[in-house]
Design a protein around this motif. Structure first.
Motif, PDB file in Angstrom:
ATOM      1  N   ALA A  66       6.644 -18.305   0.627  1.00 12.77           N
ATOM      2  CA  ALA A  66       4.901 -18.831   0.387  1.00 12.77           C
ATOM      3  C   ALA A  66       4.775 -17.678  -1.174  1.00 12.77           C
ATOM      4  O   ALA A  66       4.285 -18.465  -2.711  1.00 12.77           O
ATOM      5  CB  ALA A  66       3.809 -17.970   1.103  1.00 12.77           C
ATOM      6  N   LEU A  67       5.558 -16.513  -0.904  1.00 14.67           N
ATOM      7  CA  LEU A  67       5.204 -15.407  -1.892  1.00 14.67           C
ATOM      8  C   LEU A  67       5.985 -15.385  -3.585  1.00 14.67           C
ATOM      9  O   LEU A  67       5.635 -15.616  -4.509  1.00 14.67           O
ATOM     10  CB  LEU A  67       5.633 -13.525  -2.031  1.00 14.67           C
ATOM     11  N   VAL A  70       4.023 -19.098  -4.763  1.00 17.04           N
ATOM     12  CA  VAL A  70       3.077 -18.846  -5.398  1.00 17.04           C
ATOM     13  C   VAL A  70       3.475 -18.327  -7.331  1.00 17.04           C
ATOM     14  O   VAL A  70       2.813 -18.191  -8.104  1.00 17.04           O
ATOM     15  CB  VAL A  70       2.135 -17.853  -4.640  1.00 17.04           C
ATOM     16  N   ALA A 122      -0.136 -15.383  -1.833  1.00 21.78           N
ATOM     17  CA  ALA A 122       0.888 -15.742  -0.447  1.00 21.78           C
ATOM     18  C   ALA A 122       0.165 -16.082   1.274  1.00 21.78           C
ATOM     19  O   ALA A 122       0.034 -17.015   1.688  1.00 21.78           O
ATOM     20  CB  ALA A 122       2.115 -14.877  -0.328  1.00 21.78           C
ATOM     21  N   CYS A 126       0.577 -19.558   2.767  1.00 23.92           N
ATOM     22  CA  CYS A 126       1.985 -19.668   3.886  1.00 23.92           C
ATOM     23  C   CYS A 126       1.491 -19.816   5.984  1.00 23.92           C
ATOM     24  O   CYS A 126       0.246 -19.083   5.796  1.00 23.92           O
ATOM     25  CB  CYS A 126       1.689 -17.760   4.446  1.00 23.92           C
TER      26      CYS A 126
END
Length: 168
Positions: A66-67, A70, A122, A126
Motif C-alpha cells: 500500500a505504501l 501511494v 498507506a 491498506c
C-alpha cells in the motif's frame, strides 16, 4: 464462492484460501501452492509459526505494498521500504483476547515529513489496516532501529523515531 461482504461499488480482486487442522497446535496448508506450515502456540519451543506471526507477515507485506502504491501515485521515490511487524496477543478478564499491532517502517532516503505522509496514506488504503480499524490498536512508526532479515542487518541503527502515527 461469492463474497457476501463486498459492497455494491467494489469488485473482487482476489480470494486467498488456507486450510487448517488442529488449531494453534496443528497444520496449515497456505495458498494455491499449499505451503505446509506447522502451527504452534505462542512461546512454544517447537518449530513452526503461531497465528500472530503469520498475521504480522501478512500485515507488514500488505502495508508496504500500500505504501509503494501511494508513493507511485504521489510521484515519491522510496527505494525498497522495509517493515518489522509486532503483533501482540493480550488476555482480558473473562477469558477473551485481543490483538495490538506495531509496524516499524524503514523508508531509505525519505525525509520525516514525506515518510509520515506516506505512512498515513498507506494506513488509509491498506486492506489489513482497514480490516482491523476500530478493533485492533495499531501503531506505525518510521523506524530508528536495526531490523534483521534472514540473519543479516539490512537497516541502519541509531537516530530518533519520528513520523509516528497512532491509530485507534
Amino acid at each position: 464462492m461469492t463474497d457476501s461482504t463486498a459492497s455494491s461499488d467494489s469488485r473482487l480482486v482476489y480470494t486467498a484460501t488456507s486450510e487448517v487442522s488442529g488449531g494453534r497446535s496443528g497444520q496449515a496448508f497456505v495458498g494455491r501452492d499449499r505451503l505446509n506450515v506447522t502451527l504452534r502456540p505462542p512461546q512454544s519451543r517447537t518449530e513452526g509459526a503461531d497465528p500472530e506471526e503469520l498475521f504480522a507477515a501478512g500485515y507488514a507485506s500488505c502495508f508496504l505494498s500500500a505504501l509503494q502504491s501511494v508513493a507511485r501515485r504521489d510521484n515519491v521515490t522510496v527505494g525498497t521500504p522495509q517493515a518489522r511487524a509486532h503483533v501482540s496477543l493480550h488476555a482480558e478478564q473473562g477469558g477473551s483476547y485481543h490483538l495490538s499491532v506495531q509496524l516499524q517502517i524503514h523508508l531509505p532516503g525519505t525525509d520525516d515529513a514525506t515518510a509520515g505522509a506516506l505512512i498515513h496514506a498507506a494506513h488509509a488504503t491498506c486492506p489489513y489496516s482497514r480490516a482491523i480499524a476500530g478493533n485492533v490498536q495499531a501503531f506505525h512508526s518510521r523506524t530508528p532501529v536495526t531490523l534483521v532479515m534472514g540473519g543479516a542487518s539490512v537497516l541502519p541503527s541509531g537516530g530518533t523515531c519520528s513520523s509516528k502515527l497512532w491509530i485507534r
